[in-house]
Scaffold this motif. Structure first.
Motif, PDB file in Angstrom:
ATOM      1  N   SER A   2     -33.025  46.279  68.368  1.00  0.00           N
ATOM      2  CA  SER A   2     -31.622  46.795  68.155  1.00  0.00           C
ATOM      3  C   SER A   2     -30.637  45.558  68.080  1.00  0.00           C
ATOM      4  CB  SER A   2     -31.308  47.505  69.453  1.00  0.00           C
ATOM      5  OG  SER A   2     -31.636  46.795  70.651  1.00  0.00           O
ATOM      6  N   ILE A   3     -29.467  45.826  67.274  1.00  0.00           N
ATOM      7  CA  ILE A   3     -28.772  44.471  67.321  1.00  0.00           C
ATOM      8  C   ILE A   3     -27.538  44.707  68.063  1.00  0.00           C
ATOM      9  CG2 ILE A   3     -27.543  45.587  65.407  1.00  0.00           C
ATOM     10  CD1 ILE A   3     -27.407  42.692  64.065  1.00  0.00           C
ATOM     11  N   ILE A   4     -27.175  45.968  68.438  1.00  0.00           N
ATOM     12  CA  ILE A   4     -26.208  46.377  69.106  1.00  0.00           C
ATOM     13  C   ILE A   4     -26.976  47.134  70.626  1.00  0.00           C
ATOM     14  CG2 ILE A   4     -24.057  47.465  69.824  1.00  0.00           C
ATOM     15  CD1 ILE A   4     -23.199  46.683  67.041  1.00  0.00           C
ATOM     16  N   LYS A   5     -26.423  46.717  71.640  1.00  0.00           N
ATOM     17  CA  LYS A   5     -26.892  47.703  72.987  1.00  0.00           C
ATOM     18  C   LYS A   5     -25.671  47.815  73.525  1.00  0.00           C
ATOM     19  CE  LYS A   5     -31.614  46.171  74.285  1.00  0.00           C
ATOM     20  NZ  LYS A   5     -32.082  47.408  74.180  1.00  0.00           N
ATOM     21  N   VAL A   6     -25.392  49.173  73.831  1.00  0.00           N
ATOM     22  CA  VAL A   6     -24.126  49.758  74.651  1.00  0.00           C
ATOM     23  C   VAL A   6     -24.749  50.563  75.829  1.00  0.00           C
ATOM     24  CG1 VAL A   6     -22.090  51.233  74.510  1.00  0.00           C
ATOM     25  CG2 VAL A   6     -22.557  49.945  72.556  1.00  0.00           C
ATOM     26  N   ALA A   7     -24.391  49.809  77.091  1.00  0.00           N
ATOM     27  CA  ALA A   7     -25.112  50.346  78.150  1.00  0.00           C
ATOM     28  C   ALA A   7     -23.847  50.950  79.311  1.00  0.00           C
ATOM     29  CB  ALA A   7     -25.810  49.329  78.717  1.00  0.00           C
ATOM     30  N   GLU A   8     -23.840  52.099  79.404  1.00  0.00           N
ATOM     31  CA  GLU A   8     -23.089  52.883  80.471  1.00  0.00           C
ATOM     32  C   GLU A   8     -21.726  52.455  80.406  1.00  0.00           C
ATOM     33  OE1 GLU A   8     -25.305  51.829  83.649  1.00  0.00           O
ATOM     34  OE2 GLU A   8     -27.157  53.067  83.282  1.00  0.00           O
ATOM     35  N   ILE A   9     -21.170  52.787  79.294  1.00  0.00           N
ATOM     36  CA  ILE A   9     -19.867  52.397  79.192  1.00  0.00           C
ATOM     37  C   ILE A   9     -18.761  53.273  79.707  1.00  0.00           C
ATOM     38  CG2 ILE A   9     -17.951  51.947  77.317  1.00  0.00           C
ATOM     39  CD1 ILE A   9     -19.545  49.504  77.744  1.00  0.00           C
ATOM     40  N   ASP A  10     -17.793  52.826  80.476  1.00  0.00           N
ATOM     41  CA  ASP A  10     -16.704  54.006  81.056  1.00  0.00           C
ATOM     42  C   ASP A  10     -15.598  53.176  80.483  1.00  0.00           C
ATOM     43  OD1 ASP A  10     -18.266  55.593  82.000  1.00  0.00           O
ATOM     44  OD2 ASP A  10     -18.072  55.083  84.164  1.00  0.00           O
ATOM     45  N   PHE A  11     -14.644  53.875  79.956  1.00  0.00           N
ATOM     46  CA  PHE A  11     -13.433  53.199  79.585  1.00  0.00           C
ATOM     47  C   PHE A  11     -12.135  54.142  79.785  1.00  0.00           C
ATOM     48  CE2 PHE A  11      -9.662  52.363  77.009  1.00  0.00           C
ATOM     49  CZ  PHE A  11      -9.524  51.111  77.113  1.00  0.00           C
ATOM     50  N   SER A  23     -24.012  55.358  76.300  1.00  0.00           N
ATOM     51  CA  SER A  23     -25.112  54.307  76.315  1.00  0.00           C
ATOM     52  C   SER A  23     -25.703  54.549  74.763  1.00  0.00           C
ATOM     53  CB  SER A  23     -26.265  54.471  77.207  1.00  0.00           C
ATOM     54  OG  SER A  23     -25.354  54.205  78.471  1.00  0.00           O
ATOM     55  N   PHE A  24     -25.996  53.525  73.922  1.00  0.00           N
ATOM     56  CA  PHE A  24     -27.018  53.921  72.850  1.00  0.00           C
ATOM     57  C   PHE A  24     -27.330  52.591  72.165  1.00  0.00           C
ATOM     58  CE2 PHE A  24     -23.638  52.865  69.524  1.00  0.00           C
ATOM     59  CZ  PHE A  24     -22.541  53.105  70.285  1.00  0.00           C
ATOM     60  N   ASP A  25     -28.076  52.377  71.408  1.00  0.00           N
ATOM     61  CA  ASP A  25     -28.584  51.127  70.849  1.00  0.00           C
ATOM     62  C   ASP A  25     -28.220  51.380  69.133  1.00  0.00           C
ATOM     63  OD1 ASP A  25     -29.474  50.573  72.982  1.00  0.00           O
ATOM     64  OD2 ASP A  25     -31.515  50.047  72.540  1.00  0.00           O
ATOM     65  N   VAL A  26     -28.092  50.330  68.526  1.00  0.00           N
ATOM     66  CA  VAL A  26     -27.936  50.355  67.082  1.00  0.00           C
ATOM     67  C   VAL A  26     -29.152  49.409  66.401  1.00  0.00           C
ATOM     68  CG1 VAL A  26     -26.497  50.262  65.035  1.00  0.00           C
ATOM     69  CG2 VAL A  26     -25.616  50.659  67.277  1.00  0.00           C
ATOM     70  N   ARG A  27     -29.857  49.879  65.631  1.00  0.00           N
ATOM     71  CA  ARG A  27     -31.124  49.156  65.160  1.00  0.00           C
ATOM     72  C   ARG A  27     -30.499  48.346  64.052  1.00  0.00           C
ATOM     73  NH1 ARG A  27     -33.763  54.202  66.112  1.00  0.00           N
ATOM     74  NH2 ARG A  27     -33.384  54.989  64.361  1.00  0.00           N
ATOM     75  N   ARG A  28     -31.111  47.099  63.972  1.00  0.00           N
ATOM     76  CA  ARG A  28     -30.633  46.214  62.868  1.00  0.00           C
ATOM     77  C   ARG A  28     -30.801  46.953  61.407  1.00  0.00           C
ATOM     78  NH1 ARG A  28     -30.363  40.575  62.346  1.00  0.00           N
ATOM     79  NH2 ARG A  28     -31.204  40.576  64.387  1.00  0.00           N
ATOM     80  N   GLY A  29     -29.864  46.846  60.583  1.00  0.00           N
ATOM     81  CA  GLY A  29     -29.896  47.521  59.270  1.00  0.00           C
ATOM     82  C   GLY A  29     -29.648  48.851  59.325  1.00  0.00           C
ATOM     83  N   GLU A  30     -29.166  49.611  60.305  1.00  0.00           N
ATOM     84  CA  GLU A  30     -28.888  50.871  60.271  1.00  0.00           C
ATOM     85  C   GLU A  30     -27.444  51.323  59.874  1.00  0.00           C
ATOM     86  OE1 GLU A  30     -29.632  54.501  63.668  1.00  0.00           O
ATOM     87  OE2 GLU A  30     -29.270  52.529  64.448  1.00  0.00           O
ATOM     88  N   PHE A  31     -27.165  52.239  59.388  1.00  0.00           N
ATOM     89  CA  PHE A  31     -26.119  52.939  58.942  1.00  0.00           C
ATOM     90  C   PHE A  31     -25.884  54.300  59.878  1.00  0.00           C
ATOM     91  CE2 PHE A  31     -23.227  53.192  55.389  1.00  0.00           C
ATOM     92  CZ  PHE A  31     -22.173  53.649  55.699  1.00  0.00           C
ATOM     93  N   LEU A  32     -24.942  53.982  61.031  1.00  0.00           N
ATOM     94  CA  LEU A  32     -24.736  54.919  61.956  1.00  0.00           C
ATOM     95  C   LEU A  32     -23.310  55.442  61.898  1.00  0.00           C
ATOM     96  CD1 LEU A  32     -25.943  56.238  64.785  1.00  0.00           C
ATOM     97  CD2 LEU A  32     -24.599  54.448  65.862  1.00  0.00           C
ATOM     98  N   GLY A  33     -23.223  56.775  61.786  1.00  0.00           N
ATOM     99  CA  GLY A  33     -21.943  57.497  61.730  1.00  0.00           C
ATOM    100  C   GLY A  33     -21.402  58.047  62.890  1.00  0.00           C
ATOM    101  N   ILE A  34     -20.075  57.957  63.608  1.00  0.00           N
ATOM    102  CA  ILE A  34     -19.672  58.189  64.725  1.00  0.00           C
ATOM    103  C   ILE A  34     -18.654  59.375  64.269  1.00  0.00           C
ATOM    104  CG2 ILE A  34     -18.467  57.730  67.081  1.00  0.00           C
ATOM    105  CD1 ILE A  34     -19.403  54.970  66.417  1.00  0.00           C
ATOM    106  N   ILE A  35     -19.048  60.548  64.750  1.00  0.00           N
ATOM    107  CA  ILE A  35     -17.920  61.704  64.465  1.00  0.00           C
ATOM    108  C   ILE A  35     -17.580  62.274  65.654  1.00  0.00           C
ATOM    109  CG2 ILE A  35     -18.910  62.180  61.945  1.00  0.00           C
ATOM    110  CD1 ILE A  35     -20.304  64.477  63.129  1.00  0.00           C
TER     111      ILE A  35
END
Lengths: 267, 379
Positions: A2-11, A23-35
């Protein structure tokens, strides 16, 4: 890996929670959509990952480095953002805009050198913007301007590109061209892409995985076929849709059911 | 033109009969040629900065020399030239002591002074327009002028003029206190918000103009003339000490500002964009607002309120040279200096026997030009 690690974010903005326990991980070379619907936290998530907003709780790391306490220069060498639109009060030329992408790599009083121009030229070649180099940014069309902004992001030589509803103001031709270009860069250059978008069909067509946000929480995260289902969409968007398989590629495709006042007009 | 040839070549690439000849090499070469042609006029290089600065420096020197030789005392160019030529022959300048005094103790310090003030106001103008992302911003927009005017007027009324640096010191104090007040109003959670700052500056300026009116209405006739002259900018108080002090502060301020020239470009493109491109926006804004305000405060304290220089010169330079601040800052610095020397020369000589406040001249030239800018910008 994973290239990005997001852990238990509150904002939260003042007293409105925008992100809860994300919380989620983004793998290197991945194309992740956020909807997700308006106000579900897509843009907030992008801005938190880029360190523009600081979360109340939780950590984000890019390439193993916690972005809290990271210098902006260093973060800008790893992560680039293509914004929705960029209005400027004093217009720059397209080439000047692209050269801005070199800024995190330059010292305070340094001017861009030949290597920087070579990188800018490559970025503009990939985005087909060389012929716009000497045009003023406010004289370009929406599609041309977004291509220049992609070129600027590429000139940063980032490992991750965040798309913050970058295609919101584009017509379907330019939307497809934009995502096509991002997909090609993702495949050929191994660029990791996080795309926040309103267009579920575009996300389904181009993303490896899709994250569905509801009220600042991750509702579901997985392959397009798992996330984009009639039940999920109805639950999150409170709108009835028809989901079937796109005859061209078998990916899920949604159709809005705007009949009888129920659905679209039931707000 | 390569630009028109490219689409044709692109379409040729896909024709079958050209398959045995790889046009992509030719295509790429042409793209390179096109790139080189495009790139040259657009980009800012150190050489371009040096070239533009050299030209504007020559302009300033010419303006300064003409200004030294212009005046109502009858010491014109022909007389000075004659004295230089004859002085060459005889080994010393043939000028009366009074003429020497006028040239080197009155006109020359005044020209240097005007140059310094013009440069300071123009550079501060560039900084404020960029930081506030507002083409109407000028060095006085955050209330520096109002605050220093109140300080100076109090100084005039209580007779601080007898103390050396009395009135400038009070004006400077007023300016600094005002800027501090505006920054306190305009900061939110430790960062400066441009729109709040702008509004705070406008309100503070409005408040101070009422205070100024109050002092004017209660002051004596003798003070009134001094106050009016101060409010419109007075260049006649130039002397060596002030020049040294201001020159030093201007050099430091401009140096600091120039170090932030590239971050300033990015801030113009948007504060969030600047952050995404690696700029520490919070720190940059604090440093630049502070440097710009200080430069303005110093200039205003010594000369009074000279309007329009800091508004119009940055616009002129931006129209001529583009938006890159690495070029814009030195160009505005040098051209602002020339502009104020010209305006001050006009103020000295236009009505023989009396002197206009230089602010009158800059506003009389500046306002019509600004209207012209507004009318042509919309197209």
């Amino acid at each position: 890996m994973s290239i990005i690690k997001v852990a238990e974010i509150d904002f939260r903005y003042k007293d409105v929670w925008a992100l809860r326990d994300v919380s989620f991980d983004v793998r290197r070379g991945e194309f992740l959509g956020i909807i997700g619907p308006n106000g579900s936290g897509k843009t907030t998530l992008i801005r938190v990952i880029d360190g523009i907003l600081a979360p109340e709780r939780g950590d984000i790391s890019v390439k193993g480095n916690n972005i809290r306490g990271m210098r902006r220069r260093d973060l800008a060498r790893l992560v680039a953002v293509v914004p929705q639109d960029s209005a400027m009060i004093f217009p720059f030329m397209a080439l000047e805009i692209v050269m801005m992408g070199r800024s995190p790599h330059l010292g305070m009083l340094r001017f861009e050198g030949n290597r920087d121009f070579e990188i800018a030229r490559e970025a503009m070649e990939m985005t087909d913007t060389i012929s716009l180099a000497d045009r003023s940014i406010d004289k370009l069309s929406g599609g041309e301007r977004q291509r220049v902004l992609i070129a600027r992001a590429l000139a940063q030589e980032p490992e991750v590109v965040l798309l913050d509803e970058s295609t919101a103001f584009l017509d379907i031709k330019h939307q497809a061209a934009f995502f096509g270009l991002m997909k090609a860069l993702n495949r050929e250059k191994g660029l990791t892409v996080l795309a926040a978008t309103h267009d579920i069909n575009l996300a389904a067509a181009y993303c490896d995985r899709i994250m569905l946000l509801k009220n600042g929480r991750i509702h579901s995260l997985g392959a397009p076929g798992e996330v984009i289902t009639e039940a999920n969409i109805r639950e999150v968007y409170e709108t009835d849709v028809l989901v079937d398989a796109n005859p061209l590629n078998g990916l899920p495709r949604i159709t809005l059911m705007a009949s009888k006042g129920k659905g679209v007009c039931s707000l | 033109m390569p630009r028109s040839v490219l689409p044709v070549l692109q379409s040729l690439r896909f024709r079958k009969k050209f398959d045995n000849f790889d046009l992509s090499v030719l295509f790429r070469t042409l793209a390179r040629v096109q790139w080189c042609i495009m790139k040259r006029p657009v980009v800012t290089t150190p050489a371009k900065v040096a070239r533009v600065s050299a030209v504007l420096l020559i302009v300033f020197v010419v303006v300064a020399v003409v200004s030294v030789l212009t005046g109502t005392a009858g010491i014109g160019a022909s007389k000075v030239l004659r004295s230089i030529v004859s002085g060459w022959r005889e080994g010393h300048l043939v000028l009366a002591p009074s003429e020497k005094t006028i040239l080197f103790s009155i006109r020359l310090p005044r020209i240097i002074f005007a140059g310094i003030v013009g440069a300071a106001l123009s550079t501060a103008g560039v900084v404020f327009q960029a930081l506030l992302r507002n083409p109407l911003a000028d060095p006085y927009i955050l209330g520096v002028s109002g605050g220093s005017a109140v300080g100076a007027i109090i100084g005039i009324i209580i007779g601080a003029g007898c103390v050396p640096f009395g009135i400038p010191a009070l004006a400077f104090l007023g300016a600094v206190l005002t800027v501090a007040l505006v920054f306190v109003i305009g900061s939110r959670e430790g960062r400066l918000d441009s729109n709040t700052l702008l509004l705070a500056g406008v309100i503070v300026n409005a408040f101070f103009s009422a205070v100024i009116m109050f002092f004017i209405s209660i002051s004596s006739n003798a003070d009134l003339h001094n106050i009016a002259f101060w409010l419109m900018g007075d260049m006649s108080l130039a002397d060596g000490d002030k020049i040294m002090l201001m020159g030093l502060l201007l050099a430091v301020g401009t140096g600091v500002v120039y170090c932030y020239a590239r971050p300033l470009n990015l801030i113009v493109a948007g504060e969030e964009t600047a952050m995404q491109l690696g700029v520490d926006v919070k720190r940059t804004k604090i440093v630049l607002f502070f440097a710009g305000s200080l430069m303005t405060a110093v200039a205003v304290s010594f000369t009074g309120i000279i309007g329009f220089v800091g508004l119009v010169i940055p616009h002129m330079m931006r129209m001529a040279l583009g938006t890159d601040h690495r070029l814009l800052i030195p160009a505005s610095f040098l051209f602002g200096a020339s502009f104020l020397v010209i305006a001050d020369t006009v103020a000295r000589v236009i009505f023989p026997g009396m002197e206009l406040p230089v602010g009158v001249v800059t506003a009389l030239c500046g306002a019509p030009y600004f209207i012209y800018l507004l009318r042509t910008r919309s197209t």
